[in-house]
Design a protein around this motif. Structure first.
Motif, PDB file in Angstrom:
ATOM      1  N   MET A   1       3.097  -9.663 -10.014  1.00 23.49           N
ATOM      2  CA  MET A   1       1.684 -10.001 -10.133  1.00 23.49           C
ATOM      3  C   MET A   1       1.554 -11.076 -11.213  1.00 23.49           C
ATOM      4  SD  MET A   1      -1.415  -7.363 -11.161  1.00 23.49           S
ATOM      5  CE  MET A   1      -0.565  -6.812 -12.645  1.00 23.49           C
TER       6      MET A   1
ATOM      7  N   GLY B   1       2.413  -2.021  -5.091  1.00 22.42           N
ATOM      8  CA  GLY B   1       1.321  -2.961  -5.312  1.00 22.42           C
ATOM      9  C   GLY B   1       0.166  -2.311  -6.052  1.00 22.42           C
TER      10      GLY B   1
ATOM     11  N   GLY C   1      -2.840  -4.150 -14.103  1.00 20.30           N
ATOM     12  CA  GLY C   1      -3.690  -5.304 -14.361  1.00 20.30           C
ATOM     13  C   GLY C   1      -5.099  -4.900 -14.739  1.00 20.30           C
TER      14      GLY C   1
ATOM     15  N   MET D   1      -6.416 -12.364 -11.116  1.00 21.12           N
ATOM     16  CA  MET D   1      -5.123 -12.141 -10.477  1.00 21.12           C
ATOM     17  C   MET D   1      -4.866 -13.294  -9.510  1.00 21.12           C
ATOM     18  SD  MET D   1      -3.570  -8.957  -8.199  1.00 21.12           S
ATOM     19  CE  MET D   1      -5.150  -8.238  -8.191  1.00 21.12           C
TER      20      MET D   1
ATOM     21  N   LEU E   1      -0.294 -11.493  -6.080  1.00 20.21           N
ATOM     22  CA  LEU E   1       0.295 -10.164  -5.977  1.00 20.21           C
ATOM     23  C   LEU E   1       1.137 -10.169  -4.711  1.00 20.21           C
ATOM     24  CD1 LEU E   1       0.487  -7.146  -6.875  1.00 20.21           C
ATOM     25  CD2 LEU E   1      -1.402  -6.717  -5.298  1.00 20.21           C
TER      26      LEU E   1
ATOM     27  N   TYR F   1      -7.303  -4.468  -1.215  1.00 13.53           N
ATOM     28  CA  TYR F   1      -8.125  -4.726  -2.406  1.00 13.53           C
ATOM     29  C   TYR F   1      -9.428  -3.935  -2.367  1.00 13.53           C
ATOM     30  CZ  TYR F   1      -4.923  -8.401  -3.819  1.00 13.53           C
ATOM     31  OH  TYR F   1      -3.812  -9.093  -4.221  1.00 13.53           O
TER      32      TYR F   1
ATOM     33  N   LEU G   1       0.905  -2.043  -9.745  1.00 16.63           N
ATOM     34  CA  LEU G   1       0.705  -3.312 -10.440  1.00 16.63           C
ATOM     35  C   LEU G   1      -0.782  -3.599 -10.643  1.00 16.63           C
ATOM     36  CD1 LEU G   1       3.388  -5.705  -8.922  1.00 16.63           C
ATOM     37  CD2 LEU G   1       3.128  -5.095 -11.325  1.00 16.63           C
ATOM     38  N   VAL G   2      -1.581  -3.384  -9.613  1.00 17.06           N
ATOM     39  CA  VAL G   2      -3.024  -3.632  -9.741  1.00 17.06           C
ATOM     40  C   VAL G   2      -3.627  -2.726 -10.803  1.00 17.06           C
ATOM     41  CG1 VAL G   2      -5.253  -3.500  -8.560  1.00 17.06           C
ATOM     42  CG2 VAL G   2      -3.305  -4.584  -7.425  1.00 17.06           C
TER      43      VAL G   2
ATOM     44  N   THR H   1     -10.014 -11.669  -8.155  1.00 19.41           N
ATOM     45  CA  THR H   1      -8.917 -12.226  -7.369  1.00 19.41           C
ATOM     46  C   THR H   1      -9.506 -12.906  -6.145  1.00 19.41           C
ATOM     47  OG1 THR H   1      -6.690 -11.807  -6.492  1.00 19.41           O
ATOM     48  CG2 THR H   1      -8.399 -10.200  -5.902  1.00 19.41           C
TER      49      THR H   1
END
Length: 150
Positions: A65, A87, A94, A72, A75, A116, A90-91, A103
């Protein structure tokens, strides 16, 4: 077990490999010419920028990411690890750093749009072209903590 860490220069080739594999698996809407031009641009900068990596128990990168000033920029998850929570981890990392993170996502990448939205992002707008002016519409998103389910 997934760990999140900062990238180091030695991660560069693996990060590019993840990017290529992920794009090949999810961005079938790109023309061959655009795919090649984007690849050249990405290979020139991606290994140099500070990234957040999700790594396995052997410290091998599984996903990355890129966040710049709370936005962002990227990713990407190795397709072999999609759907495993990499994923999302990681989000979440963040969002811990930037609670109102924004993003952009390619409109043609429906799986990413859904991801998302499930992570609590909401649409704030749309651009008819990508950041380089190519005909790939972008959906602009912002994280809205009240709607987060991930």
């Amino acid at each position: 077990m997934i760990e999140i860490r900062r990238s180091v220069p030695e991660d560069g080739s693996r990060v590019v490999e993840i990017w290529r594999r992920a794009v090949d698996a999810t961005h079938d809407f790109l023309s061959a010419q655009d795919r090649e031009a984007i690849d050249e641009m990405v290979c020139g900068f991606l290994p140099q920028v500070p990234l957040w990596l999700a790594v396995d128990e052997h410290d091998d990168p599984l996903a990355f990411m890129l966040i710049d000033n709370g936005h962002m920029q990227a990713l990407f998850v190795d397709p072999a690890r999609r759907g495993t929570g990499v994923g999302a981890a990681l989000v979440r990392h963040g969002l811990a750093l930037h609670p109102g993170m924004t993003t952009d996502v390619n409109e043609q990448n429906g799986q990413a749009v859904g991801f998302y939205e499930r992570m609590g992002f909401r649409r704030t707008g749309r651009s008819p072209v990508d950041d380089q002016g190519r005909p790939y519409p972008l959906i602009h998103l912002v994280h809205s903590p009240a709607s987060s389910s991930g």
